[in-house]
Scaffold this motif. Structure first.
Motif, mmCIF file in Angstrom:
data_model
loop_
_atom_site.group_PDB
_atom_site.id
_atom_site.type_symbol
_atom_site.label_atom_id
_atom_site.label_comp_id
_atom_site.label_asym_id
_atom_site.label_seq_id
_atom_site.Cartn_x
_atom_site.Cartn_y
_atom_site.Cartn_z
ATOM 1 N N GLU A 341 0.802 -1.216 0.000
ATOM 2 C CA GLU A 341 0.000 0.000 0.000
ATOM 3 C C GLU A 341 0.839 1.273 0.000
ATOM 4 O OE1 GLU A 341 -3.687 -1.679 2.713
ATOM 5 O OE2 GLU A 341 -1.985 -0.707 3.643
ATOM 6 N N PHE A 347 9.967 0.470 -8.322
ATOM 7 C CA PHE A 347 10.369 1.802 -8.776
ATOM 8 C C PHE A 347 11.499 2.350 -7.902
ATOM 9 C CE2 PHE A 347 6.440 3.383 -11.314
ATOM 10 C CZ PHE A 347 6.381 2.181 -11.970
ATOM 11 N N ALA B 207 3.078 4.513 -12.491
ATOM 12 C CA ALA B 207 2.859 4.270 -11.065
ATOM 13 C C ALA B 207 1.600 3.448 -10.826
ATOM 14 C CB ALA B 207 2.773 5.600 -10.312
ATOM 15 N N ASN B 211 1.811 -0.023 -8.744
ATOM 16 C CA ASN B 211 1.059 -0.329 -7.528
ATOM 17 C C ASN B 211 -0.063 0.695 -7.394
ATOM 18 O OD1 ASN B 211 0.012 -0.735 -4.987
ATOM 19 N ND2 ASN B 211 1.991 -1.123 -4.030
ATOM 20 N N THR B 213 -2.773 0.775 -5.517
ATOM 21 C CA THR B 213 -3.183 1.151 -4.155
ATOM 22 C C THR B 213 -2.233 2.187 -3.570
ATOM 23 O OG1 THR B 213 -3.974 -1.097 -3.869
ATOM 24 C CG2 THR B 213 -3.766 0.240 -1.891
ATOM 25 N N ALA B 214 -0.936 1.921 -3.703
ATOM 26 C CA ALA B 214 0.036 2.859 -3.143
ATOM 27 C C ALA B 214 -0.081 4.218 -3.824
ATOM 28 C CB ALA B 214 1.453 2.312 -3.295
ATOM 29 N N THR B 215 -0.324 4.199 -5.128
ATOM 30 C CA THR B 215 -0.446 5.446 -5.866
ATOM 31 C C THR B 215 -1.660 6.235 -5.384
ATOM 32 O OG1 THR B 215 0.512 4.328 -7.761
ATOM 33 C CG2 THR B 215 -0.533 6.437 -8.177
ATOM 34 N N ARG B 216 -2.767 5.524 -5.182
ATOM 35 C CA ARG B 216 -3.993 6.184 -4.735
ATOM 36 C C ARG B 216 -3.805 6.741 -3.321
ATOM 37 N NH1 ARG B 216 -8.928 4.455 -2.239
ATOM 38 N NH2 ARG B 216 -7.876 2.519 -1.715
ATOM 39 N N LEU B 217 -3.212 5.934 -2.442
ATOM 40 C CA LEU B 217 -3.055 6.375 -1.055
ATOM 41 C C LEU B 217 -2.060 7.518 -0.925
ATOM 42 C CD1 LEU B 217 -3.163 3.073 1.028
ATOM 43 C CD2 LEU B 217 -4.904 4.840 0.809
ATOM 44 N N SER B 218 -1.186 7.673 -1.912
ATOM 45 C CA SER B 218 -0.257 8.789 -1.804
ATOM 46 C C SER B 218 -0.877 10.061 -2.359
ATOM 47 C CB SER B 218 1.069 8.471 -2.492
ATOM 48 O OG SER B 218 0.861 8.243 -3.842
ATOM 49 N N GLY B 219 -2.148 9.995 -2.743
ATOM 50 C CA GLY B 219 -2.852 11.224 -3.076
ATOM 51 C C GLY B 219 -2.919 11.550 -4.559
ATOM 52 N N VAL B 220 -2.591 10.584 -5.415
ATOM 53 C CA VAL B 220 -2.727 10.811 -6.856
ATOM 54 C C VAL B 220 -4.176 10.539 -7.244
ATOM 55 C CG1 VAL B 220 -2.040 9.963 -9.129
ATOM 56 C CG2 VAL B 220 -0.336 10.189 -7.316
ATOM 57 N N ARG B 221 -4.714 11.380 -8.146
ATOM 58 C CA ARG B 221 -6.094 11.152 -8.584
ATOM 59 C C ARG B 221 -6.114 10.047 -9.625
ATOM 60 N NH1 ARG B 221 -9.063 14.897 -6.120
ATOM 61 N NH2 ARG B 221 -8.011 16.830 -5.560
#
Lengths: 502, 330
Positions: A341, A347, B207, B211, B213-221
């Motif tokens: 998560e 990367f 991204a 991943n 989930t990680a992309t979404r949780l880091s605030g990317v739309r």
């Protein structure tokens, strides 16, 4: 009675973490043996060793006095060990009979002998005294019924040692009583059971003896009759290895409220919670695994839907419907599971740090300004102290501590002043833990406000200015200052029904 | 002491060519490049006209349509998605362009409508995938059928012909000494490359595939990015439609059947991971060229067309087997 299962001196290490050392466990035929310990005490690791999923580094396992080595799960099953997992392993679209015989279907001339399998399954459920619709897909059955099918499945494999890993966590009290009735039937038949539960009353009701683990070590074993709840909590919490925590600064009485959450309800009819957070403060979210801490922070951020919520940031009511929206309001999260998560593991460090602040490196034409991205990344890495060959190193090669720092660095190039740390030091060694703690304190000193979800009691006690204790989805108590003590937190997190009845 | 030095020396003493090749192999476009060279060399020996300037320009023109569709497909596959609707969307956009032009609408407006229609279909795909959370393979399978059907309804099943001569320029004309389809292809690749490698949006594409989930949780739309990605795929399909219409001088409702599979083949041959996160546009261009060289070469050598499809299938399997990501333990 005779020992059917004996574990001696079991030790197991994972990279950077010593999970278990010197664990002894003896279980007799017809005994229900409780395994007790905090989250992270090593219960699950021990059960995975017992079921052949992990191999111990040291120690031996004997069944019926014969020393055995389990290369995998199948060896453990062959030795008569059956496991009812916390997450069920049933196939939702198959019925009970098909699930019980999955992978070892009876057949004649290549065709299934359906009647024979059905008869045996029916016999098993009769023996357990439960009624199961054998034609229904298991997904349509209740959680309790699914659990009974799991037990029947283990028994169909001639299990004589049954591991029940928090079986009551998802059951209603009535279903739990039903489960205990089944356990008593099995006890009479001479099946040995290892019972893991955080509910003390259950242990006192059903178990014969208790083994306590703490920090991956064996603390003691005793008959249930010879102990009481206070003594057990003391054994579980104990005095532990000193992890050094940075000193807590004195709380300033006029600290601004930066985050106020009210009327937070995750689902219709569920518990309603409220909490608030001051500037420069660390608010600990304590509780058992599954008590709703992560779900609560995810709902606040808008990463998961909430049935109802009111959120005010710096006094202003805001609607947070996605992590991106939360970021725009100055809220960031370091998720519980870094690899799935938190990070894009294949990367580079640079990509992972700059992923959510690429907008800052945009030139007029909308193109990326690589030079500026690199200098800022280097500055961020220096600030949090990432140790790596360079910013082009892929994060999968970094240690847990450095990975966590990469996730942290991502948020520091923003106007974000409210950060959620979900299990900030899970899988991180002692030295790196201290660094993370120091970073968190340096952030609060700069005016950041932090919500820290943690299952490690020492961390909660050592780092939190206030602690919200969760139990079954509800914040049952918020502790301050002198009340923040391990035994007090454990009492609120576990001893549920007792003080509600009073 | 001495033994460890020997090991180090022998490692350092790796022949420079091998060391160079090992460095190159890290780029996902390396394998398709090697494949293209190998196949071209084989074809050059098998046929003396293969390497002629006219044949090479012929190949480039032939691959241009597949290569254009594969641009959008690369973005989609990089996020771990898939777009099966592109062939049908291209046919629909082509017939609508032809119909509007034949009906007397201004050419520029007609082409704009064609591109807009492709974009719209792509955005619809994106909306279902990003906001409704439906699996891309199902969404685009459905819109493939819808686009194909709309094209047939619009034309009544017959090609639309009688187009003015200027439209021919897009299929067969030339600009700056290049044939128009080749020029359009190169221009689109250049713009898409900048978008993918030089803008934040491009970084999000990688991204999300790496991943989500990680992309979404880091605030990317993430939903917005996905919407645009599928929209882009529809757009490049519509650009291909313009070239196709120019080449055929008509709007063909049955054109482009199976083109989605060719585009996917080009992307995957180009070294882009079907699971997303890894890949490149240059690889896709090389993959499309590899397919084109195979088509062209096998024709020139006189291989039976039935055998050709088998050969192509075997080569795709082989190429992906060789270039597959080796997940070594440790």
């Amino acid at each position: 009675m005779t020992a059917i299962l004996e574990l001696r001196g079991i030790a197991k290490s994972f990279p950077g973490v010593k999970a278990l050392s010197g664990i002894d466990l003896t279980v007799e035929a017809g005994e229900i043996h409780a395994l007790l310990g905090e989250n992270g005490a090593g219960k699950s690791t021990l059960m995975k060793i017992l079921s052949g999923i992990y191999q111990p580094d040291e120690g031996r396992i004997s069944v019926d006095g014969r020393t055995l080595r389990f290369a995998d799960y199948h060896d453990a099953v062959a030795a008569g060990i059956g496991i009812v997992f916390q997450e069920f392993s049933l196939i939702p679209y198959l019925n009970a009979v098909e699930n019980i015989f999955l992978g070892r279907e009876r057949r004649r001339f290549g065709l299934l002998r359906r009647a024979s399998m059905r008869d045996e399954a029916a016999g098993l459920f009769r023996r357990l005294g439960v009624a199961i619709d054998l034609d229904a897909e298991v997904r349509t059955l209740s959680v309790a019924q699914q659990q009974f099918i799991e037990i029947a499945k283990a028994l169909a494999l001639d299990a004589r040692i049954l591991i029940l890993d928090e079986p009551t966590a998802t059951l209603t009290p009535a279903d739990a009583e039903h489960l205990f009735a089944i356990m008593r039937v099995l006890k009479r038949d001479g099946v040995a059971m290892i019972f893991i539960s955080h509910h003390m009353e259950e242990i006192f009701e059903i178990c014969d003896r208790i083994t306590v683990l703490r920090d991956g070590r064996f603390i003691g074993v005793m008959p249930v009759a010879d102990t009481d709840m206070d003594r057990l909590v003391q054994m579980m919490v104990g005095r532990r290895l000193e992890q050094s925590f940075p000193p807590k600064p004195p709380r300033s009485p006029d600290a601004r409220l930066v985050l106020e959450v009210e009327g937070l309800q995750l689902e219709r009819g569920g518990p309603i919670n409220a909490f608030h957070l001051h500037e420069g403060e660390i608010l600990g979210f304590a509780g058992l695994v599954g008590s709703g801490r992560t779900e609560t922070v995810m709902a606040v951020l808008g990463a998961e839907p909430a049935y109802a919520k009111t959120v005010r940031i710096n006094g202003e009511a805001v609607r947070l419907s996605s992590p991106a929206g939360a970021l725009a309001r100055g809220l960031g999260i370091l998720p519980e599971n870094r690899k799935t998560e938190g990070l894009i593991t294949e990367f580079t460090i640079r990509d992972n740090i700059s992923i959510n602040n690429l907008g800052k490196y945009r030139t007029l034409g909308g193109f990326l300004d690589f030079a500026r991205e690199r200098t800022t990344t280097a500055e961020m890495m220096r600030q949090v102290g990432v140790k790596a060959p360079g910013m082009s190193t892929t994060v999968v090669t970094l240690s847990g501590g450095n990975q966590q720092k990469v996730v942290l660095a991502r948020w520091l190039n923003h106007h974000c002043r409210i950060l959620v740390f979900d299990e900030p030091t899970r899988g991180i060694d002692v030295g790196a833990k201290a660094e993370i703690y120091a970073l968190m304190r340096s952030l609060t000193a700069r005016g950041y406000a932090i919500v820290m979800v943690s299952s490690e009691l020492p961390e909660i006690v050592g780092m939190s200015d206030r602690v919200a204790v969760f139990r079954e989805g509800r914040i049952v108590r918020t502790l301050e200052a002198g009340d923040i003590a391990p035994a007090e937190i454990m009492r609120h997190a576990t001893a549920g029904d007792i003080d509600e009845l009073v | 002491m001495s033994s460890s030095r020997t090991v180090a020396d022998s490692r350092r003493g790796l022949p420079p060519v091998a060391a160079f090749l090992r460095r190159c192999a890290r780029y996902s476009a390396f394998y398709p490049l090697v494949g293209l060279i190998v196949v071209s060399v084989v074809m050059a020996f098998a046929s003396d006209t293969f390497l002629s300037a006219s044949n090479i320009s012929n190949i480039l023109r032939q691959v241009s349509i597949n290569a254009l569709i594969a641009v959008g497909m690369t973005f989609v596959i990089l996020t771990g998605g898939i777009d099966l609707s592109v062939g049908a969307v291209m046919a629909l956009a082509g017939t609508v362009a032809a119909g509007l032009i034949a009906g007397g609408l201004d050419g520029g407006l007609a082409l704009l409508a064609c591109l807009g229609l492709g974009c719209l279909f792509g955005l619809a795909n994106g909306a279902f995938v990003a906001f409704a959370g439906m699996p891309p393979i199902i969404v685009t399978l459905a819109t493939m059928g819808i686009a194909r059907g709309l094209g047939l309804i619009y034309t009544g099943g017959y090609p639309i012909s009688g187009l003015p001569a200027w439209i021919h320029w897009f299929g067969e004309g030339s600009v700056l000494g290049l044939q128009t389809p080749i020029a359009i292809m190169l221009l689109v690749y250049a713009l898409a490359w900048v978008l993918l490698e030089r803008t934040p949006f491009g970084r999000y594409v990688y991204a999300i595939g790496g991943n989500e989930t990680a992309t979404r949780l880091s605030g990317v739309r993430v939903p917005r990015a996905k919407l645009l990605i599928y929209g882009l795929s529809g757009l490049t399909a519509a650009i291909a439609a313009v070239v196709l219409t120019g080449r055929l001088m008509s709007g063909q409702p049955n054109a482009g059947q199976g083109f989605e599979l060719d585009a996917i083949a080009a992307v995957v041959l180009g070294g882009t991971s079907i699971a997303g996160g890894r890949g490149s546009l240059i690889g896709t261009l090389l993959g499309a060229l590899l397919l084109g060289v195979l088509n062209n070469g096998l024709n020139m050598v006189g291989v039976n067309p039935y055998v050709q499809t088998v050969v192509k299938g075997v080569i795709i399997l082989l190429a992906i087997y060789i270039g597959r990501e080796r997940r070594a333990a440790g």
